[in-house]
Design a protein around this motif. Structure first.
Motif, short mmCIF file in Angstrom:
data_model
loop_
_atom_site.label_atom_id
_atom_site.label_comp_id
_atom_site.label_asym_id
_atom_site.label_seq_id
_atom_site.Cartn_x
_atom_site.Cartn_y
_atom_site.Cartn_z
N VAL A 28 0.59 -0.71 0.13
CA VAL A 28 0.42 -0.26 -0.08
C VAL A 28 0.90 1.21 -0.29
N LEU A 29 2.69 1.50 0.85
CA LEU A 29 2.68 2.01 1.00
C LEU A 29 3.82 2.92 -0.34
N GLN A 30 4.08 1.43 -0.95
CA GLN A 30 4.72 1.59 -2.37
C GLN A 30 3.90 2.02 -3.49
N LEU A 31 2.74 1.80 -3.27
CA LEU A 31 1.33 1.87 -4.61
C LEU A 31 0.74 3.18 -4.16
N THR A 32 1.18 4.00 -3.22
CA THR A 32 0.92 4.86 -2.82
C THR A 32 1.43 6.29 -3.36
#
Length: 161
Positions: free
Chosen positions: A61-65
């Motif tokens: 999720v952090l990488q996607l954000t």
């Protein structure tokens, strides 16, 4: 006829023409559209790493954000950059066109009065090769005919790129 298109002995298209404008633009839209693009050096595929472990859901999720935020920032930057480039090109084009509209009548009067010489331009496949000058309108026509004959005979060659 304003220009002569000649097929050279090597099969290239040459253009010999009398120029009306007082100067030749350093880069024209036609040269940009007909210039070859540089070959792209494609990067090879990276082989998959066998020992890579799957990241956790929080990390995904952090990488996607971060990826989406970077994508939006880069997209906005590109939009601003392209807009500035288009505005700059339009401003330069308008200034050049306005200056030529002011200078063209003066140059035509000077050429008709015999105070300025007529340029005859030679191009090979939309690339400027050289410019010769003649003393009058009729002399420029004769020079254009002579240069066209020389190009067709292969006596004028293009410098190496």
């Amino acid at each position: 006829m304003a220009r002569h298109r000649i097929q050279g002995p090597d099969g290239a298209t040459w253009t010999v023409r009398r120029r009306w404008l007082p100067w030749r633009r350093p880069i024209s839209l036609r040269e940009m559209l007909h210039s070859p693009s540089a070959p792209s050096g494609g990067a090879g595929d990276v082989p998959p790493d066998d020992e890579a472990s799957e990241p956790g859901l929080v990390l995904q999720v952090l990488q996607l954000t971060v990826g989406v935020a970077l994508w939006l920032a880069i997209g906005a930057g590109k939009l601003i950059l392209y807009t500035l480039a288009v505005v700059l090109v339009l401003v330069i084009w308008l200034l050049d066109t306005g200056l030529q509209l002011v200078v063209l009548p003066i140059m035509l009067i000077a050429r008709v009065a015999g105070l300025a010489r007529w340029p005859v331009q030679i191009e090979r496949e939309y690339k400027h090769i050289r410019t010769d000058y003649a003393d009058g309108f009729g002399a420029a026509e004769s020079l254009r005919e002579d240069l066209s004959a020389q190009v067709a005979a292969g006596l004028i060659i293009a410098p190496p790129a």
